[in-house]
Each structure stands twice: as structure tokens, then as C-alpha cells.
Design a protein around this motif. Structure first.
Motif, mmCIF file in Angstrom:
data_model
loop_
_atom_site.group_PDB
_atom_site.id
_atom_site.type_symbol
_atom_site.label_atom_id
_atom_site.label_comp_id
_atom_site.label_asym_id
_atom_site.label_seq_id
_atom_site.Cartn_x
_atom_site.Cartn_y
_atom_site.Cartn_z
ATOM 1 N N GLY A 273 0.801 -1.219 0.000
ATOM 2 C CA GLY A 273 0.000 0.000 0.000
ATOM 3 C C GLY A 273 0.839 1.276 0.000
ATOM 4 O O GLY A 273 2.064 1.233 0.121
ATOM 5 N N VAL A 274 0.158 2.382 -0.132
ATOM 6 C CA VAL A 274 0.821 3.687 -0.164
ATOM 7 C C VAL A 274 1.264 4.085 1.242
ATOM 8 O O VAL A 274 0.527 3.907 2.218
ATOM 9 N N HIS A 275 2.477 4.614 1.319
ATOM 10 C CA HIS A 275 2.966 5.178 2.573
ATOM 11 C C HIS A 275 3.433 6.608 2.291
ATOM 12 O O HIS A 275 4.336 6.835 1.483
ATOM 13 N N CYS A 276 2.773 7.574 2.956
ATOM 14 C CA CYS A 276 3.080 8.985 2.721
ATOM 15 C C CYS A 276 3.320 9.677 4.061
ATOM 16 O O CYS A 276 2.622 9.409 5.048
ATOM 17 N N THR A 277 4.304 10.553 4.103
ATOM 18 C CA THR A 277 4.537 11.381 5.289
ATOM 19 C C THR A 277 4.534 12.846 4.872
ATOM 20 O O THR A 277 5.042 13.209 3.812
ATOM 21 N N ILE A 278 3.950 13.684 5.728
ATOM 22 C CA ILE A 278 3.894 15.126 5.496
ATOM 23 C C ILE A 278 4.228 15.834 6.806
ATOM 24 O O ILE A 278 3.590 15.568 7.832
ATOM 25 N N SER A 279 5.222 16.687 6.768
ATOM 26 C CA SER A 279 5.570 17.504 7.928
ATOM 27 C C SER A 279 5.505 18.966 7.507
ATOM 28 O O SER A 279 6.102 19.349 6.498
ATOM 29 N N LEU A 280 4.785 19.772 8.271
ATOM 30 C CA LEU A 280 4.679 21.179 7.918
ATOM 31 C C LEU A 280 4.500 22.028 9.177
ATOM 32 O O LEU A 280 3.972 21.539 10.192
#
Length: 293
Positions: A273-280
Motif C-alpha cells: 500500500g501507499v505510505h506517505c509522510t507530510i511535515s509542515l
């Protein structure tokens, strides 16, 4: 005169001292407002008008009016005008941001569409997602902020994707910067839509874990939100087969978020599956509330 001065606000007492010291020239007209104490917790405003007459002893001819109500009304009017200016500036800022997001969204959708029939439903779906965010923004006062948990739940509910296969794990009330909400929400919408069409929310064995944490770090203690979007139990296309979905969403995450919001992102098609990380960076108010907790 000294008893009258004792009742006055310091600024008014200074003006009265000028009169006593004959700092007002003979024949000079005066017009001023002074604050006069009425009790230990309240005061009144008095308007003084008159003329200094040359005489011995020194004579001041004039009248005084209680202008407290007018003063308070003027203060309220100025406060309302200042608030209106802030609201107009915020509206102009949000409108410019919104038009930029719509234009960019239309361009990206058009580039990835093979026909008008292909473009229309995709663009309509994205406009509806953007409208949901505008609905959240419109309910807020100028100084309020949308929180991440509110944003992600709104998106999942709109797609009818809140189910036992979705796990949300993170602190409540992490406040987002208003300037980032529109672009950030579109990236989340693309992730959720792809999961619903092809991934963890489409396939029976699929599961979706969305976890997030708040970090106060760096010089000045800037608060950052770290989001981890992880799909598992997904039967991915064989190696070399055309990818399913992910095009616009991946472009938003890997290019638009870092460029427009200063975010740090990853997007990986893992075997299950998709693995996404977002840091903001998020609102400074989050840091303040965290410190008070």
C-alpha cells in the motif's frame, strides 16, 4: 484647583497644571478632553472649552461638558472600523489564495485528462473538496484556526470513508495556519480519494492508519505537525504495470506542498500500500496552548 486635579487622570492633571503655571497665553482659546475619576473603579470624560483672560489673579473663562458616552461610542466605532479592516484584508488574502488553488487545480486536472468527459467529474470532485474547506473557514472568526483532526475527519466523512478499517491516532486541536489549509486539504483529499478508488478503502483486506504528532523544535520553538499516512493489506499492481491513481495527489505532495508551504514530504508505493509522510509548520497558537497545558 488642587482638589480638582486630584480627581483627574494624570494626563488631565498635567493639562490643569499648565493652566495653573500660566502656560496658556493670554487670550488663547483652549479645547481639550480630560479624564476625571468618579470612584475607585470608574471615571468620566469631560470636555473643556474656554479662553484664558489676562487678569490678576489669572482667570480662565469656559464651560465643561460630560462627554463620556460620546467618548465610549467613538472608541467602539474605532474598534469596529479596525476589525472591519482586518476582516477585509483577510478576505482579500483568502480570495487570492483560493483563486490560485483553483487555477492550479484546473491546470493539473486538465493535463491529466484525455477528454472533457474525463476532466469534468475529476474537476467537480476536487471543487467539492475545496468547498468543504471553505465551509470550515467561513464558520471561523478571524483569529480562529482549523485543527488537523477536524480537517481529516471532515474529508473522510465527505467520502463516506470513516469505517472500522480507518484508524486515526494523534492529538486533538493541532491548529493549522489558515494560509496552508487549502493546499494541504487538497493533498489529503487526493490521498483519501485514491485510497477509496484503488487502495485501502477499496479492497476488503485493506486498512488505513493516519497518525500524527506535534513537535516543538528549532530556533524559536516553531511547532511542526508530522502526519503519517499508511495503507496496508492492499494488493498492489504487478511491477511494471501502470500505476493506479496517485498522479495529481503525488504531484501535490512531492512538489506543491514543499514549494508552497515549506513542507517536508515522502510518497512511497510500498508492496502492501501507499505510505506517505507530510511535515509542515502549524499555527503558533498551538505552541502557546501546548505550553499552557
Amino acid at each position: 484647583m488642587s482638589l480638582y486635579a486630584d480627581l483627574m487622570h494624570p494626563e488631565g492633571a498635567m493639562w490643569l497644571a499648565d493652566v495653573a503655571l500660566k502656560n496658556i497665553a493670554p487670550g488663547e482659546e483652549f479645547h481639550t478632553q480630560v479624564q476625571v475619576a468618579r470612584g475607585p473603579t470608574s471615571s468620566r470624560w469631560v470636555e473643556l472649552r474656554g479662553r484664558a483672560e489676562l487678569a490678576t489673579p489669572w482667570i480662565i473663562n469656559g464651560v465643561s461638558f460630560d462627554v463620556t458616552e460620546q467618548k465610549l461610542a467613538d472608541q467602539k466605532l474605532r474598534a469596529s472600523e479596525e476589525r472591519l479592516q482586518v476582516l477585509v484584508a483577510e478576505l482579500q488574502h483568502r480570495t487570492r489564495n483560493l483563486m490560485g488553488v483553483v487555477r492550479s487545480m484546473a491546470d493539473r486536472t486538465l493535463r491529466r485528462s484525455t477528454s472533457l468527459d474525463d476532466f469534468t467529474p475529476a474537476f467537480k470532485d476536487r471543487l467539492l473538496a475545496l468547498a468543504r474547506v471553505q465551509g470550515l473557514l467561513s464558520r471561523m472568526n478571524t483569529w480562529e484556526r482549523i485543527t488537523f483532526d477536524e480537517l481529516i475527519r471532515t474529508e473522510l466523512m465527505a467520502l463516506d470513508a470513516e469505517s472500522e478499517r480507518v484508524v486515526l491516532d494523534g492529538p486533538a486541536n493541532v491548529m493549522l495556519r489558515s494560509s496552508t489549509v487549502q493546499t494541504f486539504s487538497m493533498a489529503l483529499h487526493e490521498l483519501a480519494t485514491n485510497a477509496l478508488k484503488y487502495g485501502a478503502l477499496k479492497q476488503e483486506a485493506g486498512r488505513l492508519l493516519i497518525s500524527w504528532q506535534l513537535e516543538i523544535s528549532g530556533e524559536g520553538g516553531v511547532p511542526w505537525l508530522h502526519v503519517d499516512w499508511r495503507e496496508c493489506g492492499v494488493a498492489m499492481p504487478p511491477e511494471g504495470a501502470p500505476a493506479q491513481g496517485g498522479g495529481l495527489g503525488r504531484e501535490l505532495i512531492e512538489r506543491a506542498l514543499p514549494h508552497q508551504l515549506g513542507a517536508r514530504t515522502t510518497y512511497v508505493m510500498e508492496p502492501n500500500g501507499v505510505h506517505c509522510t507530510i511535515s509542515l509548520p502549524v499555527s503558533e497558537r498551538t505552541r502557546a496552548e501546548t505550553a499552557d497545558a
